[in-house]
Design a protein around this motif. Structure first.
Motif, short mmCIF file in Angstrom:
data_model
loop_
_atom_site.label_atom_id
_atom_site.label_comp_id
_atom_site.label_asym_id
_atom_site.label_seq_id
_atom_site.Cartn_x
_atom_site.Cartn_y
_atom_site.Cartn_z
N ARG A 136 42.61 30.10 58.92
CA ARG A 136 43.39 31.17 59.93
C ARG A 136 43.08 32.55 59.53
N ASP A 137 43.25 33.02 58.13
CA ASP A 137 43.02 34.32 57.80
C ASP A 137 41.66 34.71 57.95
N ALA A 138 40.74 33.88 57.61
CA ALA A 138 39.31 34.17 57.91
C ALA A 138 38.83 34.43 59.29
N ILE A 139 39.49 33.72 59.95
CA ILE A 139 39.25 33.83 61.59
C ILE A 139 39.94 35.21 62.22
N GLU A 168 37.44 42.23 63.51
CA GLU A 168 36.13 42.89 63.46
C GLU A 168 35.47 42.99 64.79
N MET A 169 35.62 41.93 65.61
CA MET A 169 35.02 41.82 67.03
C MET A 169 36.02 42.74 68.01
N ALA A 170 36.97 42.80 67.79
CA ALA A 170 37.97 43.72 68.43
C ALA A 170 37.53 45.37 68.31
N LEU A 171 37.25 45.66 66.87
CA LEU A 171 37.14 47.00 66.61
C LEU A 171 35.63 47.24 67.04
N ASP A 172 34.69 46.38 67.13
CA ASP A 172 33.56 46.62 67.54
C ASP A 172 33.39 46.77 69.24
N GLN A 173 34.31 46.06 69.81
CA GLN A 173 34.45 46.38 71.26
C GLN A 173 34.82 47.78 71.83
N MET A 199 38.32 41.00 73.92
CA MET A 199 38.13 41.64 72.72
C MET A 199 37.10 40.88 71.73
N CYS A 200 36.35 39.93 72.47
CA CYS A 200 35.62 39.16 71.63
C CYS A 200 34.22 39.13 72.09
#
Length: 242
Positions: free
Chosen positions: A142-145, A151-156, A22-23
């Protein structure tokens, strides 16, 4: 079909990067910026099929004739299959926070409830609650990552989640593949990776005669983002190794 992403003209051997589940290219953002100055970087999609073998075939179809190969997590699992299918095309290999073993029946079964929830439209909840929060070291980043990973997962999207989950459930054991390796190999792991722990990477390094093992401090399962400078330095050394 998603086209592979190619960055910058090649001066040195091209580098193929395979991201985790999911990245996308953002997982390697700091490394692309540093290493892409003088080499072509290819980022093929790894979510188009539901078997590791088919994903690897796509990587080989679109990759240069000979290339350096690095993969993280699912990307590392695909990278091992690429080497199994076409060892003559891989000039060097980096395996990061990954696993050479086939999925155990228990872990495979545990994916089914996640798949069901995603099919019910709950991808954000699955990513936020069940998967990524346990992946990272407890650092100020941690939180920012985690926000970036979500965000990457939802884009996938849901389809990629389902195909990648099925591919992981059925993935082959690659111990024999690693024993046959005779190229410069980097084995890298975040010291706090609970998903693919350090001992698993020590085992991989023992299987591969020319391997170098690097343990990244202040990092868990995604050291490319958690401690990017350390990872970039290790990859640069690996790429320059004769």
């Amino acid at each position: 079909m998603t086209e592979p992403l190619v960055l910058r003209p090649a001066v040195k051997e091209p580098l193929v990067l395979l991201p985790g589940m999911m990245c996308d290219a953002r997982l390697f953002g700091p490394q692309i910026k540093a290493l892409g100055r003088d080499r072509a970087i290819h980022l093929p999609p790894v979510g188009q099929h539901d078997t590791i073998e088919a994903i690897a075939q796509d990587v080989l179809r679109d990759a240069p004739e000979r290339f350096a190969l690095a993969g993280l997590s699912l990307g590392g699992i695909v990278a091992m299959e690429v080497v199994r299918q076409a060892p003559e095309r891989v000039s060097r290999l980096a395996l990061m926070d990954t696993n050479p073993l086939a999925e155990t029946p228990q872990v495979a079964a545990n994916r089914d409830p996640q798949i069901a929830r995603v099919m019910a439209g709950l991808l954000p909840e699955v990513m936020r609650e069940e998967m990524k929060p346990n992946y990272l070291a407890d650092t100020p980043k941690r939180d920012a990552i985690l926000d970036l990973v979500l965000e990457m997962a939802l884009d996938q999207g849901e389809g990629v989640f389902l195909r990648q989950s099925r591919a992981l459930q059925r993935r082959p054991d690659q111990q024999t593949t690693l024993r046959k390796l005779h190229v410069p190999t980097l084995i890298l792991c975040g010291i706090d990776d609970a998903l693919c722990p350090v001992r698993r990477h020590e085992f991989m390094a023992e299987l591969i005669e020319p391997a170098e093992l690097v343990i990244v401090q202040e990092a868990g399962h995604l050291p490319t983002l958690e401690n990017p400078d350390h990872v970039t330095e290790a990859m640069s050394t690996w790429l320059d190794r004769l």
